[in-house]
Design a protein around this motif. Structure first.
Motif, short mmCIF file in Angstrom:
data_model
loop_
_atom_site.label_atom_id
_atom_site.label_comp_id
_atom_site.label_asym_id
_atom_site.label_seq_id
_atom_site.Cartn_x
_atom_site.Cartn_y
_atom_site.Cartn_z
N LEU A 354 0.80 -1.23 0.00
CA LEU A 354 0.00 0.00 0.00
C LEU A 354 0.84 1.29 0.00
CD1 LEU A 354 -2.94 -0.90 2.44
CD2 LEU A 354 -3.01 -0.65 -0.05
N TRP A 355 1.95 1.29 0.76
CA TRP A 355 2.76 2.53 0.84
C TRP A 355 3.23 2.97 -0.55
CZ3 TRP A 355 3.90 6.16 4.56
CH2 TRP A 355 4.98 7.01 4.33
N PRO A 356 3.95 2.11 -1.31
CA PRO A 356 4.36 2.57 -2.65
C PRO A 356 3.17 2.74 -3.60
CG PRO A 356 5.08 0.30 -2.27
CD PRO A 356 4.52 0.79 -0.98
N PHE A 455 -9.05 12.61 4.54
CA PHE A 455 -7.73 12.72 3.90
C PHE A 455 -7.18 14.11 4.23
CE2 PHE A 455 -10.12 9.67 1.39
CZ PHE A 455 -9.21 8.64 1.18
N HIS A 456 -5.90 14.33 3.90
CA HIS A 456 -5.32 15.64 4.20
C HIS A 456 -5.84 16.74 3.27
CE1 HIS A 456 -2.46 14.17 7.09
NE2 HIS A 456 -1.95 13.31 6.23
N THR A 457 -6.04 16.37 2.00
CA THR A 457 -6.38 17.43 1.02
C THR A 457 -7.64 17.04 0.22
OG1 THR A 457 -5.11 16.48 -0.79
CG2 THR A 457 -3.91 17.94 0.69
N LEU A 623 17.72 21.71 16.91
CA LEU A 623 18.20 21.81 15.52
C LEU A 623 17.37 22.80 14.70
CD1 LEU A 623 19.03 18.19 14.49
CD2 LEU A 623 20.52 20.15 14.18
N TYR A 624 16.04 22.72 14.86
CA TYR A 624 15.16 23.65 14.13
C TYR A 624 15.53 25.09 14.46
CZ TYR A 624 11.72 19.89 13.10
OH TYR A 624 11.08 18.77 12.65
N ARG A 625 15.85 25.33 15.75
CA ARG A 625 16.13 26.71 16.16
C ARG A 625 17.54 27.16 15.78
NH1 ARG A 625 12.83 29.15 19.72
NH2 ARG A 625 14.36 29.96 21.20
N HIS A 636 6.48 12.78 -2.51
CA HIS A 636 5.03 12.70 -2.33
C HIS A 636 4.79 12.53 -0.83
CE1 HIS A 636 1.03 11.07 -4.28
NE2 HIS A 636 0.95 12.32 -3.83
N ASP A 637 3.93 13.31 -0.26
CA ASP A 637 3.72 13.27 1.20
C ASP A 637 2.28 13.64 1.47
OD1 ASP A 637 4.56 12.98 3.81
OD2 ASP A 637 6.33 14.22 3.55
N GLY A 638 1.62 12.87 2.34
CA GLY A 638 0.23 13.20 2.67
C GLY A 638 0.14 14.64 3.14
N LYS A 644 5.99 22.03 9.63
CA LYS A 644 5.17 22.76 10.60
C LYS A 644 5.91 22.87 11.94
CE LYS A 644 0.84 21.83 8.31
NZ LYS A 644 -0.58 21.57 8.39
N GLU A 645 6.65 21.81 12.28
CA GLU A 645 7.43 21.85 13.53
C GLU A 645 8.52 22.92 13.43
OE1 GLU A 645 6.92 17.07 14.53
OE2 GLU A 645 8.83 17.84 13.80
N PHE A 646 9.15 23.01 12.26
CA PHE A 646 10.21 24.02 12.07
C PHE A 646 9.65 25.43 12.29
CE2 PHE A 646 12.34 26.91 8.93
CZ PHE A 646 13.55 27.03 9.59
P1 ADQ Z 1 5.52 10.48 8.39
O1 ADQ Z 1 5.76 9.93 7.06
O2 ADQ Z 1 6.13 9.75 9.52
O3 ADQ Z 1 3.98 10.70 8.68
P2 ADQ Z 1 5.98 13.40 8.92
O4 ADQ Z 1 4.66 14.00 8.80
O5 ADQ Z 1 7.06 14.19 8.30
O6 ADQ Z 1 6.10 11.98 8.29
O7 ADQ Z 1 6.31 13.26 10.45
C1 ADQ Z 1 7.53 12.81 10.90
C2 ADQ Z 1 7.61 13.01 12.41
O8 ADQ Z 1 8.71 12.28 12.91
C3 ADQ Z 1 7.86 14.44 12.80
O9 ADQ Z 1 7.18 14.71 13.99
C4 ADQ Z 1 9.36 14.52 13.03
O10 ADQ Z 1 9.76 15.45 14.02
C5 ADQ Z 1 9.65 13.15 13.50
N1 ADQ Z 1 11.00 12.74 13.08
C6 ADQ Z 1 11.43 12.54 11.82
N2 ADQ Z 1 12.72 12.18 11.83
C7 ADQ Z 1 13.11 12.15 13.09
C8 ADQ Z 1 14.33 11.83 13.74
N3 ADQ Z 1 15.43 11.49 13.05
N4 ADQ Z 1 14.39 11.88 15.06
C9 ADQ Z 1 13.30 12.23 15.75
N5 ADQ Z 1 12.12 12.56 15.22
C10 ADQ Z 1 12.02 12.50 13.90
C11 ADQ Z 1 2.77 10.31 7.99
C12 ADQ Z 1 2.59 10.84 6.57
C13 ADQ Z 1 2.74 12.33 6.58
C14 ADQ Z 1 1.76 12.96 7.57
C15 ADQ Z 1 1.86 12.28 8.90
C16 ADQ Z 1 0.76 12.75 9.82
O11 ADQ Z 1 3.55 10.25 5.73
O12 ADQ Z 1 2.49 12.86 5.29
O13 ADQ Z 1 2.06 14.31 7.73
O14 ADQ Z 1 1.74 10.88 8.79
O15 ADQ Z 1 -0.47 12.51 9.23
#
Ligand code: ADQ
Length: 744
Positions: A354-356, A455-457, A623-625, A636-638, A644-646
């Motif tokens: 499903l993922w790919p 879904f997200h969008t 790191l973000y700061r 491709h990302d949901g 958003k964390e940054f």
């Molecule tokens: P993910 O594919 O896991 O989520 P993402 O939304 O980027 O991707 O979230 C990753 C999370 O893991 C973030 O909170 C980040 O801080 C943390 N993280 C990543 N690398 C890290 C590391 N090396 N050490 C510590 N923390 C780390 C899936 C979907 C996304 C969707 C989310 C939520 O693939 O598209 O945004 O679910 O729905």
């Protein structure tokens, strides 16, 4: 202010100036005309005197005054000459015409004639007094008094006044018209330019902005607009803000404290054995980051796979443990899987299939019959656990993600009254792409057991609806995004996920930006002057890490001046490492990093630092700061939560976000530098632009991004979904009541 206001501001003073000018000019004009006419009448008097001199001398010599009188009366027929008088050298009035006023004698006439404005009022109006010598060879023989009518001068003066006033009025009208026309043109041009600049907004080409004469004005205007928007949002205040309290109150009012259950594959807390003891950690997962605050707010039960080495040690007889450790706000119910089950259901079908299938990242999905069987079995196991945990016949169940496509229909079969909210955290592909899945119908049928499918969008919603339309016999109400399939209705809706916005207390506990920078630079052995960019991801081929490294390489090729000054730090948490695809991917990243470092590195400098391990939340925030740039280049990302964390971490309103257009987040975070990660040139240019971006522009973009993420936070995501669930439950309750009444 509009164009009319602008014109009024200009025209009113103009008209006032004209009125004052007229008021002051008219008396001056009167005096001027009088002087001209006096001079004129004196001259005329001289002429009349010249023409009469001979007659007067002859008349006096011959003492024939009656002939002289006739001559005077003839002269006085001139309409401008009122009267004529003749004085002896000793100033006795010896002869005068009939109209000569008695009030004037020779002496008065002499006096008046000597004044600058020689005039006097008589019965018929005002007259000009001329007093002229009649000279003979012996000297002054007599003096002639000429009284000229001045009323025609007054008439002329009046005419002149009229002309002047009309002229000024006309002038005023012409100037006003020109002002209106010019102001209209200028206003339109100005508005058009300002609009163009504002439309381009922060994303306008910097060169165009600089070239524009409106650039400083536009910056001020934008700053002012942002301030106004800030003020507006602040004035709306807590009404708009989604926070745990509002979510809790929503759960209590709209769901009346109904039971809430969450199902996800990944557990929010993992217990591991370490150095003889048990240690607990939170996994790197967007899903956990998003759903954890919801569970804290509603203290329900979270059902998940117990994957930690010490997980069994800490649970009770029903495989339950209270979490988070220390505050224990909700229950975690663990489901146990054998390695074979995990291999088939999780690694096999979910992550190799499903993922790919759902991510367009050009990795082929692998579908195995055995994996599918495992997937079905494990979905059933989780469904049974939901039924076992449910204390009511109609709980609210939040099903998370692609590991549980079959779960909604399985729960529905046992708990028909449950409200099932399924959220699909990854993209949904188009019908053709999804069509290659051998069990596409079963998956769609399973998902349509949901009351609400999120879904997200909107784009992902649209793809899903089209997929159902293609492969199932379902009724679709496109207008309301509702699919009716075998007696059940499913609402398809978009709920963009987000993060928990850091509270003031949390933000206050962060070390300052300077301290974060110092600490990161010290840890990584970097000089504090370094220009730092970061990437934070799981090791996953969808995240575009290879493409990002290629962009860094291209930046150093195109702009060698950054060599030695720019460092990119990639933090990558190992993920799904038992899968070959993921192991290969991690190897490729390590090899590419080594190659780029060998090419551009020196004894004291490496352009790329790869930290291939999980970092705790505190370290990621640091790191973000510390960084100036955050690179999110997903293929491709949901949604993507890293971006958003940054933004949430940058309370200094500095730093630049480079964001892939293929991440769901790009739809909301338009002030980021949006790139196509497949286009290495574009990404390298964005990096260069980010490195050169002036602080005011960074601030402008970041402030706006922060506002968006703050408002559209994870509580809003959950709140909107739960509010929709509440409405759906209310409707069903009312329908059930109506149904009961019909039968009684
Ligand atoms: P993910 O594919 O896991 O989520 P993402 O939304 O980027 O991707 O979230 C990753 C999370 O893991 C973030 O909170 C980040 O801080 C943390 N993280 C990543 N690398 C890290 C590391 N090396 N050490 C510590 N923390 C780390 C899936 C979907 C996304 C969707 C989310 C939520 O693939 O598209 O945004 O679910 O729905």
């Amino acid at each position: 202010m509009n164009t009319f206001g602008l014109q009024a501001r200009f025209l009113v003073p103009l008209l006032m100036t004209l009125v004052v000018t007229a008021y002051l000019a008219l008396p001056v004009l009167d005096r001027l005309t009088l002087r001209w006419f006096s001079r004129d009448l004196n001259l005329r008097g001289e002429l009349v005197t010249d023409s009469l001199t001979d007659s007067i001398i002859d008349g006096l010599d011959e003492n024939n005054l009656s002939r002289l009188s006739l001559a005077f009366e003839r002269v006085a027929r001139d309409e401008r000459l009122v009267a004529v008088g003749l004085c002896s050298p000793s100033d006795d009035l010896i002869l005068h015409t009939k109209a000569f006023p008695r009030s004037i004698g020779c002496r008065e006439a002499r006096e008046i004639a000597g004044q600058p404005y020689p005039q006097i009022e008589i019965a018929g109006g005002s007259v000009h007094v001329g007093f002229h010598n009649i000279s003979s060879v012996e000297g002054v023989a007599a003096r002639l008094i000429l009284l000229h009518d001045l009323s025609f001068i007054e008439r002329r003066s009046l005419d002149t006044r009229h002309y002047l006033v009309t002229l000024l009025a006309l002038l005023g009208v012409v100037v006003a018209l020109i002002t209106i026309v010019v102001a209209q043109f200028m206003w339109r041009g100005w508005i058009a330019s300002a609009r163009a600049l504002l439309d381009n907004g922060g994303l306008a080409d910097v060169k165009t902005l600089a070239a524009s004469e409106f650039a400083p004005l536009a910056a001020d205007l934008r700053a002012r607009l942002r301030d106004l928007e800030d003020e507006f949002r602040r004035s709306l205040g807590p009404e708009l803000e989604w926070n745990p309290a509002r979510l809790r109150s929503l759960l209590h009012t709209q769901l009346r404290g109904d039971e809430v259950l969450v199902v996800s594959n990944r557990e929010p807390y993992i217990h591991d054995t370490q150095e003889g003891g048990v240690m607990v950690r939170q996994p790197a997962s967007g899903l956990v980051t998003a759903v954890e605050p919801v569970m804290r707010a509603c203290s329900g039960t979270w059902i998940a796979h117990g994957s930690g080495s010490a997980d069994r040690l800490v649970v009770d007889a029903q495989s339950r443990v209270r979490v988070p450790p220390g505050s224990e706000e909700y229950t975690l119910r663990r489901i146990w899987l054998t390695p074979e089950e995990e291999q088939g259901y999780y690694y096999g079908f979910a992550n190799e299939g499903l993922w790919p299938l759902c991510h367009v990242a050009h990795v082929r999905p692998t579908f195995r019959e055995a994996d599918w069987e495992r997937y079905r079995e494990i979905n059933q196991r989780f469904a049974d656990a939901v039924v076992a945990e449910a204390r009511s016949e109609d709980p609210v169940v939040l099903v998370q993600d692609y590991h549980f496509a079959l779960l909604p229909a399985m729960i529905r079969a046992q708990l028909p009254k449950a409200t099932i909210l399924t959220f699909w955290h990854i993209p949904w592909p188009n019908p053709e792409s999804f069509g290659i899945c051998p069990w596409r119908r079963e998956i769609l049928q399973g998902m349509l057991g949901s009351t609400i499918l999120g879904f997200h969008t909107r784009f992902h919603c649209k793809n899903f609806i089209e997929t159902v339309d293609r492969y199932l016999e379902a009724r679709i109400e496109h207008e309301h995004s509702i699919i009716s399939y075998q007696d059940d209705e499913t609402l398809i809706e978009s709920y963009p996920i987000s993060i928990e916005w850091p509270s003031e207390k949390t933000a206050a506990s962060w070390p300052s930006i300077a301290e974060c920078r110092q600490s990161v630079c010290r840890r990584l052995g970097l000089p504090e002057t370094v220009r730092l960019a970061i990437g934070v991801d799981r090791f996953d081929y969808t995240k575009g890490i290879l493409e990002r490294l290629n962009a860094v390489e291209r930046l150093l090729e195109k702009h060698p001046e950054w060599c030695g000054r720019f460092v990119f730090v990639q933090v990558a948490a190992p993920s799904r490492s038992t899968l070959e695809e993921y192991r290969n991917f991690q190897d490729r990243i390590e090899q590419l990093t080594a190659r780029i470092n060998a090419r551009f590195g020196r004894s004291d400098y490496l352009p790329i630092i790869l930290l291939a391990r999980h970092h705790d939340h505190h370290a990621v925030t640091e790191l973000y700061r510390a960084a100036e740039i955050c690179l999110v280049t997903s293929l491709h990302d949901g949604m993507n939560l890293v971006c958003k964390e940054f933004v949430a971490a940058r309370d200094d309103e500095r730093g630049v976000l480079i964001l892939s257009r293929f991440a769901g987040a790009a739809r909301e975070m338009t002030e980021a530098l949006i790139v196509n990660p497949y286009h290495v040139e574009e990404s390298a240019d964005a990096l260069h632009k980010a490195l050169l971006m002036p602080l005011p522009e960074q601030r402008e973009r970041m402030a706006s991004l922060r506002m968006t993420v703050r408002e559209f936070n994870v509580y809003r995501w959950a709140g909107r979904m739960l509010a929709d669930a509440g409405r759906s439950r209310l409707r069903r309750r009312i329908e059930a009541r109506v149904e009961r009444h019909r039968h009684t």
